[in-house]
Design a protein around this motif. Structure first.
Motif, PDB file in Angstrom:
ATOM      1  N   GLY A   1       0.780  -1.238   0.000  1.00 57.57           N
ATOM      2  CA  GLY A   1       0.000   0.000   0.000  1.00 57.57           C
ATOM      3  C   GLY A   1       0.806   1.279   0.000  1.00 57.57           C
ATOM      4  O   GLY A   1       0.246   2.374  -0.065  1.00 57.57           O
ATOM      5  N   GLN A   2       2.134   1.185   0.043  1.00 60.06           N
ATOM      6  CA  GLN A   2       2.997   2.363   0.077  1.00 60.06           C
ATOM      7  C   GLN A   2       3.623   2.588  -1.304  1.00 60.06           C
ATOM      8  O   GLN A   2       4.189   1.669  -1.890  1.00 60.06           O
ATOM      9  N   SER A   3       3.533   3.810  -1.794  1.00 56.91           N
ATOM     10  CA  SER A   3       4.088   4.143  -3.103  1.00 56.91           C
ATOM     11  C   SER A   3       5.595   3.912  -3.125  1.00 56.91           C
ATOM     12  O   SER A   3       6.295   4.168  -2.146  1.00 56.91           O
ATOM     13  N   VAL A   4       6.088   3.434  -4.267  1.00 61.61           N
ATOM     14  CA  VAL A   4       7.526   3.213  -4.426  1.00 61.61           C
ATOM     15  C   VAL A   4       8.111   4.120  -5.513  1.00 61.61           C
ATOM     16  O   VAL A   4       9.253   3.952  -5.911  1.00 61.61           O
ATOM     17  N   THR A   5       7.333   5.090  -5.972  1.00 60.68           N
ATOM     18  CA  THR A   5       7.776   5.915  -7.107  1.00 60.68           C
ATOM     19  C   THR A   5       9.024   6.741  -6.816  1.00 60.68           C
ATOM     20  O   THR A   5       9.755   7.057  -7.741  1.00 60.68           O
ATOM     21  N   ALA A   6       9.288   7.071  -5.565  1.00 60.34           N
ATOM     22  CA  ALA A   6      10.461   7.890  -5.251  1.00 60.34           C
ATOM     23  C   ALA A   6      11.650   7.059  -4.773  1.00 60.34           C
ATOM     24  O   ALA A   6      12.659   7.608  -4.351  1.00 60.34           O
ATOM     25  N   LEU A   7      11.548   5.731  -4.876  1.00 60.15           N
ATOM     26  CA  LEU A   7      12.596   4.860  -4.344  1.00 60.15           C
ATOM     27  C   LEU A   7      13.588   4.420  -5.413  1.00 60.15           C
ATOM     28  O   LEU A   7      13.274   4.394  -6.600  1.00 60.15           O
ATOM     29  N   THR A   8      14.763   4.018  -4.955  1.00 58.69           N
ATOM     30  CA  THR A   8      15.761   3.424  -5.841  1.00 58.69           C
ATOM     31  C   THR A   8      15.426   1.942  -6.036  1.00 58.69           C
ATOM     32  O   THR A   8      14.628   1.372  -5.277  1.00 58.69           O
ATOM     33  N   LEU A   9      16.076   1.327  -6.991  1.00 55.20           N
ATOM     34  CA  LEU A   9      15.904  -0.098  -7.242  1.00 55.20           C
ATOM     35  C   LEU A   9      16.240  -0.912  -5.984  1.00 55.20           C
ATOM     36  O   LEU A   9      15.506  -1.821  -5.605  1.00 55.20           O
ATOM     37  N   SER A  10      17.319  -0.577  -5.314  1.00 54.82           N
ATOM     38  CA  SER A  10      17.716  -1.294  -4.092  1.00 54.82           C
ATOM     39  C   SER A  10      16.662  -1.170  -3.006  1.00 54.82           C
ATOM     40  O   SER A  10      16.364  -2.141  -2.296  1.00 54.82           O
ATOM     41  N   GLU A  11      16.088   0.014  -2.867  1.00 55.71           N
ATOM     42  CA  GLU A  11      15.059   0.217  -1.849  1.00 55.71           C
ATOM     43  C   GLU A  11      13.798  -0.590  -2.156  1.00 55.71           C
ATOM     44  O   GLU A  11      13.175  -1.154  -1.250  1.00 55.71           O
ATOM     45  N   VAL A  12      13.430  -0.686  -3.429  1.00 55.33           N
ATOM     46  CA  VAL A  12      12.271  -1.489  -3.819  1.00 55.33           C
ATOM     47  C   VAL A  12      12.550  -2.961  -3.531  1.00 55.33           C
ATOM     48  O   VAL A  12      11.705  -3.663  -2.966  1.00 55.33           O
ATOM     49  N   ARG A  13      13.735  -3.434  -3.886  1.00 56.88           N
ATOM     50  CA  ARG A  13      14.093  -4.827  -3.611  1.00 56.88           C
ATOM     51  C   ARG A  13      14.039  -5.131  -2.119  1.00 56.88           C
ATOM     52  O   ARG A  13      13.558  -6.180  -1.711  1.00 56.88           O
ATOM     53  N   GLU A  14      14.542  -4.209  -1.288  1.00 59.14           N
ATOM     54  CA  GLU A  14      14.526  -4.406   0.163  1.00 59.14           C
ATOM     55  C   GLU A  14      13.110  -4.515   0.699  1.00 59.14           C
ATOM     56  O   GLU A  14      12.831  -5.303   1.599  1.00 59.14           O
ATOM     57  N   ARG A  15      12.184  -3.737   0.142  1.00 61.03           N
ATOM     58  CA  ARG A  15      10.794  -3.774   0.613  1.00 61.03           C
ATOM     59  C   ARG A  15      10.060  -5.034   0.173  1.00 61.03           C
ATOM     60  O   ARG A  15       9.148  -5.479   0.860  1.00 61.03           O
ATOM     61  N   ILE A  16      10.459  -5.589  -0.965  1.00 66.78           N
ATOM     62  CA  ILE A  16       9.847  -6.843  -1.410  1.00 66.78           C
ATOM     63  C   ILE A  16      10.372  -8.006  -0.572  1.00 66.78           C
ATOM     64  O   ILE A  16       9.621  -8.894  -0.203  1.00 66.78           O
TER      65      ILE A  16
END
Length: 103
Positions: A50-65
């Motif tokens: 439910g949290q937007s990932v549009t302002a994140l880096t690729l590494s940050e998106v991977r960490e959240r997954i």
């Protein structure tokens, strides 16, 4: 201690860094994403839990997954739907996947 990768079994890419969309580039066989059957190469990841990932880096998106093995994560994806008459607009889909140990 046994260090293992935990995730849902997708490889993601980001075209130009922070602020650009991350998309699914590969789905690993026998993974949670593969077994679910409703996540496709090219899907754009717009939210995680439910949290937007549009302002994140690729590494940050991977960490959240990634997360605790066996826990659930909800990926919000945007898919461009097409039909026989051409583009029919984006579809917004929430996909719930279970995190698992990956090779």
């Amino acid at each position: 201690m046994d260090a293992r990768n935990v995730g849902v079994g997708i490889a993601i890419e980001q075209a130009a860094g922070r602020g650009t969309p991350c998309h699914v580039a590969k789905i690993m066989p026998d993974s949670s994403a593969y077994k679910h059957g409703n996540i496709f190469i090219g899907d754009v990841i717009s939210t995680i839990d439910g949290q937007s990932v549009t302002a994140l880096t690729l590494s940050e998106v991977r960490e959240r997954i990634a997360g605790v093995e066996g826990s659930l994560v909800i990926l919000g994806v945007v898919r461009t739907r097409r039909d026989i008459f051409g583009p029919a607009g984006p579809q917004f889909i929430d996909i719930q996947l279970r995190r698992q140990a990956l090779p």
